[in-house]
Scaffold this motif. Structure first.
Motif, PDB file in Angstrom:
ATOM      1  N   UNK A  52       1.633  -4.186 -12.889  1.00  0.00           N
ATOM      2  CA  UNK A  52       1.993  -2.893 -12.279  1.00  0.00           C
ATOM      3  C   UNK A  52       1.619  -2.865 -10.809  1.00  0.00           C
ATOM      4  N   UNK A  53       2.365  -2.101 -10.015  1.00  0.00           N
ATOM      5  CA  UNK A  53       2.192  -2.104  -8.566  1.00  0.00           C
ATOM      6  C   UNK A  53       0.795  -1.662  -8.147  1.00  0.00           C
ATOM      7  N   UNK A  54       0.207  -0.690  -8.896  1.00  0.00           N
ATOM      8  CA  UNK A  54      -1.124  -0.236  -8.486  1.00  0.00           C
ATOM      9  C   UNK A  54      -2.178  -1.323  -8.681  1.00  0.00           C
ATOM     10  N   UNK A  55      -2.015  -2.134  -9.755  1.00  0.00           N
ATOM     11  CA  UNK A  55      -2.949  -3.244  -9.976  1.00  0.00           C
ATOM     12  C   UNK A  55      -2.764  -4.316  -8.911  1.00  0.00           C
ATOM     13  N   UNK A  56      -1.513  -4.550  -8.536  1.00  0.00           N
ATOM     14  CA  UNK A  56      -1.249  -5.548  -7.509  1.00  0.00           C
ATOM     15  C   UNK A  56      -1.893  -5.149  -6.190  1.00  0.00           C
ATOM     16  N   UNK A  57      -1.844  -3.862  -5.863  1.00  0.00           N
ATOM     17  CA  UNK A  57      -2.478  -3.371  -4.644  1.00  0.00           C
ATOM     18  C   UNK A  57      -3.983  -3.601  -4.684  1.00  0.00           C
ATOM     19  N   UNK A  58      -4.608  -3.319  -5.843  1.00  0.00           N
ATOM     20  CA  UNK A  58      -6.054  -3.526  -5.992  1.00  0.00           C
ATOM     21  C   UNK A  58      -6.410  -4.997  -5.843  1.00  0.00           C
ATOM     22  N   UNK A  59      -5.606  -5.867  -6.480  1.00  0.00           N
ATOM     23  CA  UNK A  59      -5.876  -7.308  -6.412  1.00  0.00           C
ATOM     24  C   UNK A  59      -5.781  -7.802  -4.970  1.00  0.00           C
ATOM     25  N   UNK A  60      -4.724  -7.367  -4.264  1.00  0.00           N
ATOM     26  CA  UNK A  60      -4.570  -7.781  -2.869  1.00  0.00           C
ATOM     27  C   UNK A  60      -5.718  -7.255  -2.013  1.00  0.00           C
ATOM     28  N   UNK A  61      -6.139  -6.020  -2.291  1.00  0.00           N
ATOM     29  CA  UNK A  61      -7.262  -5.453  -1.544  1.00  0.00           C
ATOM     30  C   UNK A  61      -8.544  -6.246  -1.745  1.00  0.00           C
ATOM     31  N   UNK A  62      -8.811  -6.637  -2.994  1.00  0.00           N
ATOM     32  CA  UNK A  62     -10.006  -7.441  -3.289  1.00  0.00           C
ATOM     33  C   UNK A  62      -9.927  -8.794  -2.596  1.00  0.00           C
ATOM     34  N   UNK A  63      -8.727  -9.418  -2.624  1.00  0.00           N
ATOM     35  CA  UNK A  63      -8.560 -10.716  -1.963  1.00  0.00           C
ATOM     36  C   UNK A  63      -8.805 -10.608  -0.463  1.00  0.00           C
ATOM     37  N   UNK A  64      -8.279  -9.536   0.138  1.00  0.00           N
ATOM     38  CA  UNK A  64      -8.499  -9.332   1.573  1.00  0.00           C
ATOM     39  C   UNK A  64      -9.982  -9.168   1.874  1.00  0.00           C
ATOM     40  N   UNK A  65     -10.688  -8.405   1.036  1.00  0.00           N
ATOM     41  CA  UNK A  65     -12.127  -8.181   1.238  1.00  0.00           C
ATOM     42  C   UNK A  65     -12.907  -9.488   1.116  1.00  0.00           C
ATOM     43  N   UNK A  66     -12.595 -10.273   0.080  1.00  0.00           N
ATOM     44  CA  UNK A  66     -13.285 -11.554  -0.110  1.00  0.00           C
ATOM     45  C   UNK A  66     -13.013 -12.489   1.063  1.00  0.00           C
ATOM     46  N   UNK A  67     -11.751 -12.532   1.485  1.00  0.00           N
ATOM     47  CA  UNK A  67     -11.392 -13.408   2.594  1.00  0.00           C
ATOM     48  C   UNK A  67     -12.073 -12.966   3.878  1.00  0.00           C
ATOM     49  N   UNK A  68     -12.187 -11.653   4.079  1.00  0.00           N
ATOM     50  CA  UNK A  68     -12.873 -11.135   5.263  1.00  0.00           C
ATOM     51  C   UNK A  68     -14.346 -11.549   5.264  1.00  0.00           C
ATOM     52  N   UNK A  69     -14.982 -11.462   4.096  1.00  0.00           N
ATOM     53  CA  UNK A  69     -16.384 -11.874   3.995  1.00  0.00           C
ATOM     54  C   UNK A  69     -16.545 -13.364   4.286  1.00  0.00           C
ATOM     55  N   UNK A  70     -15.610 -14.165   3.776  1.00  0.00           N
ATOM     56  CA  UNK A  70     -15.663 -15.607   4.039  1.00  0.00           C
ATOM     57  C   UNK A  70     -15.508 -15.888   5.524  1.00  0.00           C
ATOM     58  N   UNK A  71     -14.583 -15.151   6.171  1.00  0.00           N
ATOM     59  CA  UNK A  71     -14.382 -15.332   7.611  1.00  0.00           C
ATOM     60  C   UNK A  71     -15.641 -14.963   8.391  1.00  0.00           C
TER      61      UNK A  71
ATOM     62  N   UNK B 265       0.802  -1.210   0.000  1.00  0.00           N
ATOM     63  CA  UNK B 265       0.000   0.000   0.000  1.00  0.00           C
ATOM     64  C   UNK B 265       0.839   1.265   0.000  1.00  0.00           C
ATOM     65  N   UNK B 266       2.107   1.123  -0.328  1.00  0.00           N
ATOM     66  CA  UNK B 266       2.966   2.283  -0.442  1.00  0.00           C
ATOM     67  C   UNK B 266       2.385   3.224  -1.491  1.00  0.00           C
ATOM     68  N   UNK B 267       2.457   4.540  -1.311  1.00  0.00           N
ATOM     69  CA  UNK B 267       1.871   5.473  -2.268  1.00  0.00           C
ATOM     70  C   UNK B 267       2.294   5.136  -3.697  1.00  0.00           C
ATOM     71  N   UNK B 268       1.340   5.170  -4.603  1.00  0.00           N
ATOM     72  CA  UNK B 268       1.619   4.785  -5.973  1.00  0.00           C
ATOM     73  C   UNK B 268       2.153   5.965  -6.767  1.00  0.00           C
ATOM     74  N   UNK B 269       2.846   5.646  -7.851  1.00  0.00           N
ATOM     75  CA  UNK B 269       3.418   6.655  -8.727  1.00  0.00           C
ATOM     76  C   UNK B 269       2.375   7.049  -9.766  1.00  0.00           C
ATOM     77  N   UNK B 270       2.219   8.346  -9.961  1.00  0.00           N
ATOM     78  CA  UNK B 270       1.252   8.827 -10.948  1.00  0.00           C
ATOM     79  C   UNK B 270       1.668   8.384 -12.351  1.00  0.00           C
ATOM     80  N   UNK B 271       0.667   8.138 -13.200  1.00  0.00           N
ATOM     81  CA  UNK B 271       0.969   7.679 -14.553  1.00  0.00           C
ATOM     82  C   UNK B 271       0.308   8.553 -15.618  1.00  0.00           C
ATOM     83  N   UNK B 272      -0.163   9.745 -15.240  1.00  0.00           N
ATOM     84  CA  UNK B 272      -0.813  10.621 -16.194  1.00  0.00           C
ATOM     85  C   UNK B 272       0.213  11.224 -17.157  1.00  0.00           C
ATOM     86  N   UNK B 273      -0.260  11.582 -18.354  1.00  0.00           N
ATOM     87  CA  UNK B 273       0.620  12.158 -19.363  1.00  0.00           C
ATOM     88  C   UNK B 273       1.218  13.478 -18.881  1.00  0.00           C
ATOM     89  N   UNK B 274       0.411  14.257 -18.124  1.00  0.00           N
ATOM     90  CA  UNK B 274       0.901  15.544 -17.626  1.00  0.00           C
ATOM     91  C   UNK B 274       2.057  15.358 -16.654  1.00  0.00           C
TER      92      UNK B 274
END
Length: 420
Positions: free
Chosen positions: A158-177, A32-41
């Motif tokens: 990419x790191x930001x996608x990995x963070x989202x995937x881990x977050x979703x997994x944590x949420x699903x696992x929490x619901x299962x628990x 969850x380290x702050x992500x790097x911006x990827x905008x063209x600007x």
């Protein structure tokens, strides 16, 4: 008995998932380290900062005077990377192992401080470093067999996608628990209403024992597999480092300082290494070349008399004995390398392979000089065709391609170029 077995299975599942949940929480906290911006600007603004402050010593995807920058925020946290850019001396002085080793790898070359850069400047700079001037995917695929430039952009998610995937997994696992917890609670209440023996009541009322998870066969197999994989990777990395002498900096019979001669006094490399533009070898200078200057320069720093190191040159000349310099850069006999081809024809600077030689008190091997390192250079280096009629026909034939003419396009990847 059926309810009892069901309760046992659910409790074990709950305990196992709870352990996995906390492991994922830890992984998510790390990711969850702050992500790097990827905008063209941001990338465009970062390129301006890079060209003004970093371009002289760094490239994105290959080593130069300093390390390749792409992937810096994958190797260290964003905040630490920012701190290093602003004041590298302070980070190294703090004892950070990664940057201390990097400092030593580049012959204690000190990076200037950039305290004047704002946080927005740093964020934009990191955006350009991570996402700017990306290599064409087809070209990246072509380099899969070679060595990736150190610090280059790695593949994968990419790191930001990995963070989202881990977050979703944590949420699903929490619901299962939560669901399993509710099932255990309802099932326990239902069983307690039945006519149970004292033994069964004691079993139903017992608390969850997480130690059973760590003693289970599945947990042991997973941990064992991870340990085996780690050991195997360490062994493979060790095998790949066999014969690589990067960082080798032996003591020489005379304490010759390139920082003084090539740096402070700006003596051209070709003055001492006379063969670098005309032959295969660069040549180690004889004592006679040293005497061209040291016949008149006999001391250092205004001291009286001949300094001890310069006296060694005089002794070599008087005794007609060569100075026994210790060789630093040494390719295996099976590889052919021609200095004149690279320096005179290719226009390659000495620092490309030897690093910031003009800043080294003691010369050390800057690059890995492995086959993959050379091939990667051939894939990325453009041929110096301007003003060289030898390449006119090749440039004409290559004109239909959108990419610049690279060394790889003129046989730079052929085995017989270096092995014959």
């Amino acid at each position: 008995m059926l309810f009892k077995r069901s309760l046992v299975g659910i409790r074990l599942s709950f305990q196992t998932l709870a352990v996995l949940f906390f492991m994922l929480i830890g992984a998510t906290a790390y990711a969850a380290d702050p992500t790097v911006a990827s905008s063209e600007e941001a990338i465009a603004a970062g390129k301006t900062v890079f060209n003004a402050n970093c371009k002289q010593c760094h490239k994105l995807d290959q080593k130069y005077t300093g390390p390749a920058l792409r992937g810096a925020t994958d190797r260290q946290t964003i905040d630490l990377v920012k701190s290093f850019i602003k004041n590298s001396t302070a980070v190294i002085a703090s004892g950070d192992s990664y940057y201390t080793n990097l400092y030593k790898e580049y012959a204690n070359l000190q990076m200037p401080s950039h305290e004047f850069l704002s946080d927005d400047d740093l964020n934009n700079l990191l955006a350009y470093i991570e996402y700017g001037d990306k290599v064409d995917p087809a070209a990246a695929a072509a380099t899969a067999g070679g060595e990736v430039a150190a610090g280059g952009a790695g593949g994968g998610i990419p790191s930001e996608y990995l963070t989202i995937i881990l977050g979703v997994l944590v949420l699903v696992l929490l619901l299962i628990l939560v669901v399993l917890g509710l099932i255990i609670s309802v099932l326990t209440k239902y069983i307690n209403k039945q006519n149970l023996s004292e033994e069964d009541k004691e079993f139903v009322s017992q608390k969850s024992d997480f130690s059973k998870v760590f003693k289970s066969d599945a947990f042991i197999i997973i941990v064992t597999a991870l340990v085996v994989a780690l050991v195997a990777k360490t062994a493979i990395d060790g095998l790949y480092s066999v014969g690589v002498q990067q960082g080798y900096a032996p003591a020489q019979p005379i304490a010759f300082s390139h920082a003084l001669h090539a740096g402070q006094y700006e003596i051209a490399c070709q003055y001492c290494h006379t063969g670098v533009e005309i032959g295969k070898s660069a040549n180690i200078p004889s004592a006679n070349i040293c005497m061209n200057c040291h016949t008149h320069i006999q001391n250092v720093g205004g001291k009286e008399g001949i300094s001890p190191e310069i006296q060694k040159i005089y002794n070599a000349v008087d005794n007609n004995q060569p100075i026994e310099w210790v060789r630093v850069h040494n390719l295996p006999d099976l590889a052919y390398f021609n200095h004149a081809q690279h320096v005179a024809v290719g226009g390659i600077e000495c620092q490309t392979c030897h690093g910031p030689i003009q800043e080294m008190e003691v010369v050390g091997q800057h690059s890995t000089l492995t086959m993959g390192w050379c091939i990667d250079c051939h894939r990325q280096t453009e041929v110096a065709t301007e003003g060289n009629a030898y390449y006119d026909k090749l440039v004409q034939l290559h004109s239909s391609s959108k990419d610049a003419l690279k060394v790889k396009d003129i046989g730079g990847l052929e085995c017989a170029k270096c092995h014959y």
